[in-house]
Write a protein that holds these residues in place. Structure first.
Motif, short mmCIF file in Angstrom:
data_model
loop_
_atom_site.label_atom_id
_atom_site.label_comp_id
_atom_site.label_asym_id
_atom_site.label_seq_id
_atom_site.Cartn_x
_atom_site.Cartn_y
_atom_site.Cartn_z
N GLY A 1 0.82 -1.21 0.00
CA GLY A 1 0.00 0.00 0.00
C GLY A 1 0.85 1.26 0.00
N ARG A 2 1.93 1.26 0.80
CA ARG A 2 2.80 2.44 0.84
C ARG A 2 3.42 2.70 -0.52
NH1 ARG A 2 6.72 1.05 5.69
NH2 ARG A 2 7.96 2.75 4.82
N GLU B 1 -5.97 -1.85 -13.85
CA GLU B 1 -7.20 -1.99 -14.65
C GLU B 1 -8.19 -0.99 -14.08
OE1 GLU B 1 -7.75 -6.68 -15.51
OE2 GLU B 1 -7.93 -6.06 -13.43
N ARG C 1 -8.49 -0.43 -10.32
CA ARG C 1 -7.91 -1.60 -9.65
C ARG C 1 -6.43 -1.73 -9.97
NH1 ARG C 1 -11.21 -6.50 -11.49
NH2 ARG C 1 -11.74 -5.07 -13.15
N VAL D 1 -5.26 -6.74 -4.49
CA VAL D 1 -5.85 -5.67 -5.30
C VAL D 1 -6.01 -4.45 -4.41
CG1 VAL D 1 -7.90 -4.94 -6.60
CG2 VAL D 1 -7.11 -7.31 -6.76
N VAL E 1 -7.60 -0.60 -4.51
CA VAL E 1 -8.57 0.19 -5.28
C VAL E 1 -8.31 1.69 -5.03
CG1 VAL E 1 -11.02 0.76 -5.57
CG2 VAL E 1 -10.31 -1.63 -5.32
N LEU F 1 -8.98 5.38 -4.50
CA LEU F 1 -10.10 5.97 -3.76
C LEU F 1 -10.88 6.96 -4.60
CD1 LEU F 1 -8.41 6.63 -0.32
CD2 LEU F 1 -9.92 4.75 -0.97
N HIS G 1 -13.76 9.60 0.21
CA HIS G 1 -13.77 8.26 0.83
C HIS G 1 -13.82 8.36 2.36
CE1 HIS G 1 -12.58 4.01 1.44
NE2 HIS G 1 -11.75 4.49 2.37
C1 LIG Z 1 -0.26 11.87 7.02
C2 LIG Z 1 0.47 10.93 6.33
C3 LIG Z 1 -0.26 10.01 5.36
C4 LIG Z 1 0.65 9.00 4.70
C5 LIG Z 1 -0.05 7.91 4.01
C6 LIG Z 1 0.92 6.87 3.56
C7 LIG Z 1 0.23 5.71 2.92
C8 LIG Z 1 0.30 4.50 3.73
C9 LIG Z 1 -0.40 3.32 3.13
C10 LIG Z 1 -0.46 2.26 4.16
C11 LIG Z 1 -1.14 1.05 3.67
C12 LIG Z 1 -2.24 0.62 4.59
C13 LIG Z 1 -3.28 -0.10 3.76
C14 LIG Z 1 -4.54 -0.27 4.50
O1 LIG Z 1 -4.53 -0.67 5.61
S1 LIG Z 1 -5.99 0.17 3.69
C15 LIG Z 1 -7.22 -0.20 4.87
C16 LIG Z 1 -7.87 -1.54 4.60
N1 LIG Z 1 -8.78 -1.46 3.52
C17 LIG Z 1 -9.94 -0.81 3.60
O2 LIG Z 1 -10.30 -0.22 4.59
C18 LIG Z 1 -10.81 -0.87 2.38
C19 LIG Z 1 -12.30 -1.00 2.74
N2 LIG Z 1 -13.08 -1.13 1.52
C20 LIG Z 1 -13.57 -0.03 0.88
O3 LIG Z 1 -13.45 1.08 1.36
C21 LIG Z 1 -14.26 -0.26 -0.44
O4 LIG Z 1 -14.74 -1.58 -0.53
C22 LIG Z 1 -13.34 0.02 -1.68
C23 LIG Z 1 -12.78 1.46 -1.61
C24 LIG Z 1 -12.17 -0.98 -1.74
C25 LIG Z 1 -14.16 -0.13 -2.95
O5 LIG Z 1 -15.28 0.65 -2.85
P1 LIG Z 1 -15.67 1.78 -3.94
O6 LIG Z 1 -17.10 2.09 -3.71
O7 LIG Z 1 -14.73 2.90 -3.99
O8 LIG Z 1 -15.39 1.02 -5.26
P2 LIG Z 1 -16.39 0.37 -6.29
O9 LIG Z 1 -17.35 -0.56 -5.64
O10 LIG Z 1 -16.92 1.50 -7.11
O11 LIG Z 1 -15.33 -0.50 -7.12
C26 LIG Z 1 -14.28 0.14 -7.80
C27 LIG Z 1 -13.47 -0.91 -8.50
O12 LIG Z 1 -12.80 -1.71 -7.51
C28 LIG Z 1 -13.17 -3.09 -7.67
N3 LIG Z 1 -13.24 -3.73 -6.34
C29 LIG Z 1 -13.83 -3.27 -5.23
N4 LIG Z 1 -13.68 -4.14 -4.23
C30 LIG Z 1 -12.97 -5.19 -4.73
C31 LIG Z 1 -12.50 -6.39 -4.20
N5 LIG Z 1 -12.72 -6.73 -2.91
N6 LIG Z 1 -11.78 -7.20 -4.99
C32 LIG Z 1 -11.53 -6.89 -6.27
N7 LIG Z 1 -11.97 -5.74 -6.85
C33 LIG Z 1 -12.68 -4.91 -6.08
C34 LIG Z 1 -14.53 -3.05 -8.32
O13 LIG Z 1 -14.79 -4.25 -9.03
C35 LIG Z 1 -14.36 -1.87 -9.28
O14 LIG Z 1 -13.59 -2.27 -10.40
P3 LIG Z 1 -13.98 -1.76 -11.85
O15 LIG Z 1 -15.37 -2.31 -12.08
O16 LIG Z 1 -13.94 -0.26 -11.77
O17 LIG Z 1 -12.94 -2.34 -12.75
#
Ligand SMILES: CCCCCCCCCCCCCC(=O)SCCNC(=O)CCNC(=O)[C@H](O)C(C)(C)COP(=O)(O)OP(=O)(O)OC[C@H]1O[C@@H](n2cnc3c(N)ncnc32)[C@H](O)[C@@H]1OP(=O)(O)O
Length: 150
Positions: A65-66, A104, A107, A129, A131, A133, A137
């Motif tokens: 994810g990072r 894709e 995704r 995968v 996704v 945002l 979100h």
């Molecule tokens: C201040 C400093 C900040 C620094 C930050 C540093 C970064 C650090 C990072 C750290 C890392 C930490 C990391 C962490 O901890 S991330 C935290 C853990 N993950 C989550 O909390 C995610 C929770 N889930 C959701 O919010 C929604 O379900 C999401 C956003 C995922 C989709 O809901 P949304 O309503 O937006 O989407 P959509 O329904 O319009 O679908 C869109 C597309 O996605 C495809 N899809 C959806 N689900 C799945 C699935 N399960 N398998 C396969 N595909 C899937 C779907 O087919 C479609 O594809 P297409 O038809 O368009 O082709």
């Protein structure tokens, strides 16, 4: 993109601590590939001198994810699968090679491979995968929580 350091997660940035999973030595090698050098901290021991499987899954989730965020794609994990192939030793030099395998639409398919440094034997392999945002979100999440009165 040159070989540059990948930022820590939000939690570690806010608390100004080293990565709690041990993944600070993390460089992007190209637009689609990166390398992490790390060790499993003893605190994540699951069996005798062996990493807890949860550490392995968590560190893959974190670094994959990072890296995607590093490339400019704000995203969250939608799926993550880990194949645990061999025990992972604690407090030994390890390396993760990760790659953005395909995009894709919103995704992003990512893979990661965990090995001992200097070894070509896979200890664990991750595929998932992420996704991209949609705008708002986290605001939608806060609104849902507010509806629940939390
Ligand atoms: C201040 C400093 C900040 C620094 C930050 C540093 C970064 C650090 C990072 C750290 C890392 C930490 C990391 C962490 O901890 S991330 C935290 C853990 N993950 C989550 O909390 C995610 C929770 N889930 C959701 O919010 C929604 O379900 C999401 C956003 C995922 C989709 O809901 P949304 O309503 O937006 O989407 P959509 O329904 O319009 O679908 C869109 C597309 O996605 C495809 N899809 C959806 N689900 C799945 C699935 N399960 N398998 C396969 N595909 C899937 C779907 O087919 C479609 O594809 P297409 O038809 O368009 O082709």
């Amino acid at each position: 993109m040159t070989a540059d350091l990948v930022s820590p997660c939000r939690g570690c940035q806010m608390s100004r601590t080293p990565c709690r999973f041990g993944a600070d030595d993390f460089v992007a090698l190209s637009e689609t590939a990166a390398r992490v050098r790390l060790a499993c901290p003893a605190a994540f021991e699951g069996g005798p001198r062996v990493a807890h499987g949860g550490w392995t899954a968590a560190v893959f989730d974190d670094v994959l994810g990072r890296f995607l965020v590093h490339t400019g794609v704000k995203s969250v994990t939608a799926t993550l699968t880990v194949d645990y192939l061999l025990p992972v030793p604690v407090e030994q030099p390890l390396e993760i090679h990760l790659e953005i395998a395909a995009r894709e639409g919103r995704r992003n398919h990512l893979t990661g491979v965990l090995r001992l440094q200097g070894s070509d034997r896979d200890l664990a392999v991750a595929r998932g995968v992420w996704v991209e945002l949609r705008p708002g979100h986290f605001e939608r999440h806060q609104a849902r929580m507010a509806e629940l009165g939390t």
